[in-house]
Structure formats: structure tokens, C-alpha cells
Scaffold this active site. Sequence first.
Site, PDB file in Angstrom:
ATOM      1  N   CYS A 114       0.971  -1.339   0.274  1.00  0.00           N
ATOM      2  CA  CYS A 114       0.004   0.150  -0.048  1.00  0.00           C
ATOM      3  C   CYS A 114       0.819   1.275   0.099  1.00  0.00           C
ATOM      4  CB  CYS A 114      -0.854  -0.019   1.236  1.00  0.00           C
ATOM      5  SG  CYS A 114      -2.246  -1.254   0.949  1.00  0.00           S
ATOM      6  N   HIS A 251      -3.190   7.546   1.913  1.00  0.00           N
ATOM      7  CA  HIS A 251      -3.541   6.087   1.383  1.00  0.00           C
ATOM      8  C   HIS A 251      -4.796   6.125   1.885  1.00  0.00           C
ATOM      9  CE1 HIS A 251      -3.942   2.041   0.794  1.00  0.00           C
ATOM     10  NE2 HIS A 251      -3.576   1.634   2.092  1.00  0.00           N
ATOM     11  N   ASN A 281     -10.237   0.475  -0.222  1.00  0.00           N
ATOM     12  CA  ASN A 281      -8.422   0.275  -0.243  1.00  0.00           C
ATOM     13  C   ASN A 281      -7.985  -0.326  -1.411  1.00  0.00           C
ATOM     14  OD1 ASN A 281      -6.012  -0.022   0.187  1.00  0.00           O
ATOM     15  ND2 ASN A 281      -6.175  -0.764   2.151  1.00  0.00           N
TER      16      ASN A 281
END
Length: 324
Positions: A114, A251, A281
Site C-alpha cells: 500500500c 492512502h 482500499n
Amino acid sequence: MKIRAVVRGVGHYLPERVVENAEFEATLDTTDDWIRARTGIERRHFAAEGETTSQLAIKAAQAALIDAGMAADQIDAIVVATSTPDLTFPSVATMVQAGLGTTSGFAYDIQAVCAGFVFALTNANGLIVSGQAERVLVIGAETFSRIMDWEDRGTCVLFGDGAGALILEAANGSGTNEDRGVLSTDLHSDGRYRELLFVDGGVSSNGKAGHLRMQGNAVFKHAVQKLAETAHTALGKIGMSGEDVNWIVPHQANLRIISATAERMQVPMERVVVTVQDHGNTSAASIPLALSVGKQRGQIKTGDIVVTEAIGGGLAWGAVVLRW
């Protein structure tokens, strides 16, 4: 004079299929209210059968080229951040290169889960500042739906697929914070925390793609602390603080993490670009997706100070400060 890596264009692509939270109610012990309350996620996009990470990346790259008013053959390097490549090799980046119809320059992938886009952006900045490349296409692209355990309600409702792309170009700056472009970066990793977030498959272990496994509460605690710290560090390197920031583009993992990090940075949520409700996500794709959407919304404007920060499996985390 100082060479700066300046943003010239940004773009994104999302698969056509939109999956609302309610879809999970038929197969999991969960509800739309439960997912929204704990994550802020309302929907996400899933790639179609046969739709690959490189295909998403190519479409995002094409959108960024249009935004920059550039042709693909003007790009010197392509850096793709992904944890879900089409194949073990070759890299997604070389597939993007072929898909864009370019034969010059070089292309490669970066894997920091990520945090991948922050690592890729830092890497691209280094290529430009060192004179290795003049224009770099930086992409985050993922198909995390391919590695979900659909019986694990703690993870499968969190992730989505998508791609975002950004083009950096070398430009002369004064060497002050008034310059446009990347102003500072800060990267970290700590392999002791592997068990908190990982995929239980791999080429040299069991030859399988595997499924994502996560200790959610532990990751949450690390995320809030480490994201605020890395952002403060990156800002501190250039004598800035949260008060100087026009936009945090974090993020997009969880709305509670995003809001807690903003609070620690003393930046109001009105100055945070939030897309997690619509995308879930998307791992390495989440920051470039949010940058592109933020520009489309009219939030991010030329001259704005933007901070991007992310944390992912590894653990790996970092931040970039740039003037748009």
C-alpha cells in the site's frame, strides 16, 4: 538553480463493476452499516474476469498523458507500483510500455504494497534529479480482488481494484519551498512486522497466489502513529508544518485512520482528499487515484502544497511533500 520533478499530468481508471456494501450481506455475517461505521467504505470497483492490472494501468496512463498534453513517446521511464502483477514476470511496467506503443526508455515495477506509490514517486523523483530521466510516468495499479478470501469479512470488504497515474517532468527551480514539484520525501520499513499484513502465497514458498491476511487492530495502531510521524518528518526536512499544507492526500485504507492521522498533523478534514467511500482500499493505486479525483473535483490547484502518506505490508511507510 535546482532540478525539480514537477507534476505535469494525472489520471485514473476504475473498472466498470461497482460493488456496494449490500452485496456482501448475502454471503457474509456483515451489513452495510457495519462496514460504513468501521471503515467509511460504501462501495468499491472490481475488475472484470480477464481484466488485468496492466490493463487498468494502461488506461490510467493514457488519461494522465491526455491531462499533461503529452504523447507516450515523450516518456523516458515508467515506474509501476503494484503487489498484484499480471504475471510473476515480466513487469507490469513493461506491459504498460508495450500497451502505450513506446519502445524507448525503460520500465520497471516497485513492490511496497500500500506504500508502493510513495516509494515509486520517491524513486521517480530520484531518476529526474539525478538526470537519469526527464519525464517519468508513475503508476499505482492493483487488482486486490484476486487475492481476497471471500469468507474473511475482516478483509474482503475493505479492498477494491483500480489504477492512478502521474507524470513528473524535470524543471529548473530556485531550490526553495516556492518551487513547484517534489520538495521532500521520507521512506521507512521494518520487516519485523511481516505477520501483521501479508499474503499467504508466493513463488518460492507454495507456488500459489495466496490470500491476504491482516491483523486489523495492530495495523490500525501502527498506521496512525507512523503516518503522522513520516508526514511530520517530510515537512520538517523543508521547514514546514501542518499549517503550511493545503491538502493531505493519504492512502485510502480506512476513514478512521485518515481522520486520526489528520488530527495528529493538526490539519482539518476540510483539507484532506477522501475517496475511500467510493473506492475502498486500492493499495498502491489509492494515492494517485485520489490525486486525480482531487484535481477533477477542483480541490487540488497549481501552487498547492500536497502531502501524500501511506503504510502497507512489510511494514513499509513513507511520505512525499510536493507543490502542485
